[in-house]
Design a protein around this motif. Structure first.
Motif, short mmCIF file in Angstrom:
data_model
loop_
_atom_site.label_atom_id
_atom_site.label_comp_id
_atom_site.label_asym_id
_atom_site.label_seq_id
_atom_site.Cartn_x
_atom_site.Cartn_y
_atom_site.Cartn_z
N ALA A 186 34.28 38.29 43.89
CA ALA A 186 33.73 36.99 43.52
C ALA A 186 34.30 35.90 44.41
CB ALA A 186 34.03 36.69 42.06
N VAL A 187 35.63 35.91 44.60
CA VAL A 187 36.29 34.91 45.43
C VAL A 187 35.78 35.01 46.86
CG1 VAL A 187 38.51 34.20 46.34
CG2 VAL A 187 38.34 34.94 43.98
N LEU A 235 32.18 33.68 47.31
CA LEU A 235 32.14 32.21 47.24
C LEU A 235 32.60 31.61 48.57
CD1 LEU A 235 33.51 31.25 43.72
CD2 LEU A 235 31.26 30.76 44.66
N PHE A 242 41.44 36.62 37.11
CA PHE A 242 41.51 35.56 38.11
C PHE A 242 40.12 35.19 38.60
CE2 PHE A 242 42.15 34.24 42.57
CZ PHE A 242 42.87 33.08 42.31
N GLN A 243 39.31 36.25 38.87
CA GLN A 243 37.96 35.96 39.37
C GLN A 243 37.13 35.24 38.33
OE1 GLN A 243 35.98 38.93 41.83
NE2 GLN A 243 37.67 40.27 41.30
N VAL A 293 38.09 31.62 38.40
CA VAL A 293 37.53 30.91 39.56
C VAL A 293 36.05 30.62 39.34
CG1 VAL A 293 36.93 31.14 41.99
CG2 VAL A 293 39.20 31.79 41.22
N ALA A 326 43.13 40.91 38.43
CA ALA A 326 42.13 40.49 39.41
C ALA A 326 40.87 40.02 38.71
CB ALA A 326 41.82 41.64 40.36
N LEU A 358 39.04 40.40 46.18
CA LEU A 358 38.30 40.09 44.97
C LEU A 358 36.88 39.67 45.35
CD1 LEU A 358 41.07 37.87 43.38
CD2 LEU A 358 40.80 40.33 43.25
#
Lengths: 366, 393
Positions: A187-188, A191, B25-26, B29, B22, A185
């Motif tokens: 974005a995760v 970060l 979830f993003q 976050v 996905a 992912l």
């Protein structure tokens, strides 16, 4: 008689046997090594006897400071006369049995947990109960124990507290960050990458400064977090970034087939990681992880800079007492020995564990 | 069979679709991170307003009002904070650069000693590595600093291990050549020699690729590097006068003097980091199997060629990445200078924070400067690493 003699094993040449043979092989093979040995022995002979005389034969072990000023040897009295302050710092004098018991409990538990056969779920519960007991002992306030403010926690208990809690809390955070960095992912992943690179790029003391001068600004009015906890947060955030990189190395070392096998069994992400990938990855990275933990243990000494009284700072303040000024060498050597024992036992334990966990090499010496 | 082909398209609800899950979830976050960020930011705004602390980097232009013990450039208390911080950066660079050079030299030496067939030397190197790795670097800095202050005598009774070199509680004093125009010519000659060697290497490689003949680049290059400056020195009048430190009043004058803070910081950092570098060098050398040496020998390479063309390129591949992180560690650890009073960047920034109360800007500057050091060092080392890395397919 003569028929059996050919099968008799030949003894090695006598130049390779005994003390002399060992010296021939290890110290005097060739002119260069012989020269090296002679020079080294001469150097040691120049340094070691005077040091031994200073540290042991001429040393004073338990005398007032005045006697040390006269004598020529090491003044170990600076340790023995101030040991209680160096170890316990500002913890109230009559209550010092409590941190002593807490530390004893910690050491006993570490000793008990050394054996891998005892790593069961029950051990986790024992640790949890023991940590609560240690907290109660240190803090007091219930069971008739005198309450002790955290501002009075200092010396060796503080060092151990910062390092043990720093390591315990940083480890899971580091694993999560590593998984995030390997995540698909975007974005995760970005970060986590930003966090890890940012923290690893700056010195720990800038984070400690942040915890001591900047952190209070981040909190709403009226809320204060005590100084030890703030430093602990800085240490945890710092250590987690390093652990994350080590764990990432372990994750990268797991072949793709393992992921695919888990997927084909129908396991979801959490199950795949928990049951298949992480057990293998974390085992691979035991040696570097211990390296990180050792540096975290040493780095707790940096809290001196934000004026927390860990064992290094209690020693320093002992030395600022005019009576004991000028005996830093002895005091710092004592501390060095303390840290050395801690780090050395960790690293030798990690070597042993590594041997035990690598199949097929159980009995092999390094 | 029939069922399974017709079922999926219609029946996947959106919460079971991996792609949508996905995304959700993003988004969650990001929302949490942004919310926490906003909460902290709002608190900071409120707190700053309440405490009347100015924001922004306007303070950089104001007069600093504090002296700095040692500075490679002219600086006084009347200068601005910006200049004070620049002095800090230069001091950090000075100690890091010298530290890195000395650490690599000492670490390589100890690492090779660890592999010596001489039992005594190898065990001593092992003890050096184990002991210095296991003692906190801050404790080592305190130790060396205390040694300078307590054990070493005053300038009047200074120790003189070599003629012209003095060691006392004011620091380490070394003789340097007295100023003379010839030295400027030597520096120019050295730069010219460096360019010459670079051109020579290119030419030699081209010729070898074209004709197969090997040119003794190393020996000719070394001769150039040493010979040109020596020639410049001789042509410039061959000055030999030295600027030797001498006692005047209560302190030394002349020569090059390293303050106790600088010397203790350098000593502590170099000894600590070199223990780690030694382990890296040892692992790198051990990673090249002995068969490689034997193969090179059986091809008829000389020992110099074996080292240069076979062993080093393979060992460096293992050595360079961890060595880079040790260099960065040394640079970051130099921030501990604040504990023994050497005015490095962190120490100057800390004084600035205490005087202006602008903690956020101060800490942000510290982080930015160290990030810049880290990123540029690792960019350089990554470039170098890429050059020497194994070229595969």
């Amino acid at each position: 008689m003569s028929a059996s003699s050919p099968s008799q094993p030949l003894r090695p040449p006598s130049t390779r046997l005994g003390v002399w043979g060992w010296m021939r092989v290890n110290l005097f093979n060739g002119w260069f090594n012989s020269l090296l040995t002679v020079v080294t022995v001469a150097g040691l002979g120049w340094v070691v006897p005077p040091f031994l005389r200073w540290a042991f034969w001429d040393a004073l072990w338990n005398t007032p400071a005045e006697a040390c000023r006269v004598g020529g040897g090491a003044c170990w009295s600076v340790i023995t006369k101030n040991l209680r302050f160096i170890i316990f710092g500002f913890y109230p004098h009559p209550e010092q049995w409590r941190p002593a018991v807490a530390m004893g409990l910690l050491v006993a538990l570490l000793w008990y947990s050394k054996d891998r056969r005892r790593w069961k779920r029950s051990l986790g519960w024992i640790w949890l109960v023991a940590l609560v007991v240690m907290g109660v002992l240190m803090r007091g306030g219930i069971l008739g124990l005198e309450p002790v403010e955290t501002s009075q926690w200092s010396g060796l208990p503080l060092t151990l507290l910062l390092s043990v809690f720093g390591m315990v809390a940083a480890y899971p955070l580091g694993v999560v960050l590593a998984l995030g960095r390997r995540s698909r992912l975007p974005a995760v992943k970005s970060l986590c990458v930003a966090y890890i690179e940012l923290i690893r790029g700056v010195p720990l003391i800038s984070l400690l400064f942040m915890s001591s001068v900047m952190f209070p600004l981040f909190l709403p009015e009226g809320v204060t977090v005590n100084k030890i906890l703030r430093a602990l947060v800085a240490i945890i955030l710092f250590t987690a970034a390093y652990i994350a990189e080590v764990v990432r190395g372990g994750l990268q070392a797991i072949p793709r087939g393992q992921y695919e096998a888990a997927e084909s069994l129908g396991l979801n992400y959490v199950q795949t990681m928990r049951l298949i990938i992480l057990p293998q990855a974390l085992k691979i990275v035991i040696p570097p992880t211990v390296g990180i933990l050792i540096s975290a243990f040493k780095d707790t000494s940096l809290v001196v800079i934000i004026a927390l009284y860990d064992v290094l700072n209690t020693t320093k303040s002992t030395l600022s007492n005019p009576q004991w000024m000028g005996f830093s060498t002895e005091a710092y050597l004592f501390l060095a020995l303390l840290y050395f024992l801690g780090c050395f036992s960790m690293s030798s334990y990690s070597r042993r564990l590594e041997r035990e966990l690598t199949p097929g090499t159980a009995g092999r010496t390094r | 069979m029939i069922q399974s082909t017709s079922a999926p398209a219609a029946a996947t609800p959106f919460w079971n679709d991996p792609a949508k899950r996905a995304l959700a979830f993003q988004a969650a976050v990001l929302a949490v991170v942004l919310a926490v960020g906003y909460y902290l930011f709002a608190n900071v705004q409120a707190n700053l307003a309440r405490q009347n602390i100015a924001t922004g980097f306007g303070f950089l232009g104001r007069e600093s009002g504090f002296e700095i013990g040692e500075s490679p450039i002219a600086y006084s208390a009347a200068d601005t904070y910006a200049k004070a911080l620049l002095v800090g950066v230069l001091n950090t660079l000075r100690v890091s650069f010298l530290g890195i050079v000395l650490t690599v030299l000492l670490g390589t030496f100890v690492g090779i000693a660890r592999l010596s067939t001489n039992w005594l030397v190898s065990k001593l190197a092992g003890a050096y590595i184990e002991v210095l790795q296991d003692i906190p670097v801050l404790l080592q800095l305190f130790f060396w600093y205390a040694l300078f202050n307590e054990i070493l005598p005053s300038p009047r009774q200074a120790l003189s291990p070599l003629p012209g070199v003095f060691l006392c509680n004011r620091g380490l004093l070394l003789p340097i050549p007295a100023a003379h125009p010839a030295y400027r010519w030597m520096a120019a000659a050295f730069v010219a020699a460096c360019v010459g060697v670079w051109l020579l290497r290119r030419w030699a490689r081209k010729r070898q690729e074209a004709t197969g003949r090997i040119f003794p680049t190393f020996r000719v290059g070394l001769a150039l590097l040493l010979g040109l400056p020596a020639l410049a020195w001789w042509l410039g009048g061959a000055p030999t006068a030295m600027n030797v430190p001498h006692l005047k009043g209560f302190n030394f004058r002349g020569g090059l003097s390293l303050s106790p803070e600088f010397a203790a910081l350098l000593l502590g950092l170099v000894l600590y980091t070199s223990a780690f570098v030694a382990e890296i060098v040892r692992a790198g050398i051990q990673s090249v199997s002995h068969g490689q040496t034997e193969a090179a020998m059986s091809l008829g390479l000389t020992s110099g060629q074996t080292l240069n063309l076979v062993i080093l390129p393979q060992a460096l591949r293992v050595i360079v990445p961890p060595l880079t992180s040790q260099m960065l560690n040394l640079t970051k650890n130099s921030s501990l200078a604040v504990a023994i009073g050497f005015p490095d960047f962190v120490s100057v920034a800390n004084t600035t924070i205490n005087q202006t109360g602008q903690a956020i800007e101060g800490v942000a500057l510290i982080m930015a400067v160290y990030l810049m050091f880290s990123l540029s060092t690792s960019a350089f080392m990554n470039w170098y690493n890429k050059r020497i890395a194994l070229v595969e397919r």
